[in-house]
Design a protein around this motif. Sequence first.
Motif, PDB file in Angstrom:
ATOM      1  N   GLN A  24      41.258   5.113  88.059  1.00  0.00           N
ATOM      2  CA  GLN A  24      40.126   4.328  88.782  1.00  0.00           C
ATOM      3  C   GLN A  24      40.823   3.791  89.362  1.00  0.00           C
ATOM      4  O   GLN A  24      41.295   3.108  88.538  1.00  0.00           O
ATOM      5  N   GLU A  59      36.765   3.563  93.424  1.00  0.00           N
ATOM      6  CA  GLU A  59      36.897   4.503  93.526  1.00  0.00           C
ATOM      7  C   GLU A  59      36.976   5.790  92.537  1.00  0.00           C
ATOM      8  O   GLU A  59      37.522   4.899  91.408  1.00  0.00           O
ATOM      9  N   HIS A  60      36.198   6.752  92.683  1.00  0.00           N
ATOM     10  CA  HIS A  60      36.436   7.661  91.633  1.00  0.00           C
ATOM     11  C   HIS A  60      36.058   7.130  90.225  1.00  0.00           C
ATOM     12  O   HIS A  60      36.806   7.324  88.774  1.00  0.00           O
TER      13      HIS A  60
END
Length: 138
Positions: A24, A59-60
């Motif tokens: 992440q 992200e993620h």
Amino acid sequence: MVINQLLSLSLLLLAFILSMAVSQRIYWQDNSDLVKEIDNSNTLVVLVGGTIDLVCKVEHVSLDGEFKWFIAENVAVNHKEAVLSKKNGEIRSELKLTNVTLDMNEKTVKCQYSELLGNYGRNIWSAAAQLVVFPISE
């Protein structure tokens, strides 16, 4: 036997959580006012009275996390006021600094994203940049 299976399952779960944490990321969207330096620090350059539009991307992550914006360690915008959008698998938060003053010189602007990790605590990621404010000379 049962204890060994539980221990193995716990280790597998921990490895999964750690692998998720490593993958992440949080980062700044490209911005002409943002100067990325060699040592991985960031500087925001602005004139007195100027405006900076900042976008922080992550992200993620889960969608139930929270963004917070800080200026000099003081909360500037909490998650309920942050402008959020989701685009191409990223979650974005925006902060607009208007009428920047000279007393903001050398203050740090930080974007922070945090999410719960079940019963295991919180993951917290942040991106920071130092403001460099130049006076307008006449």
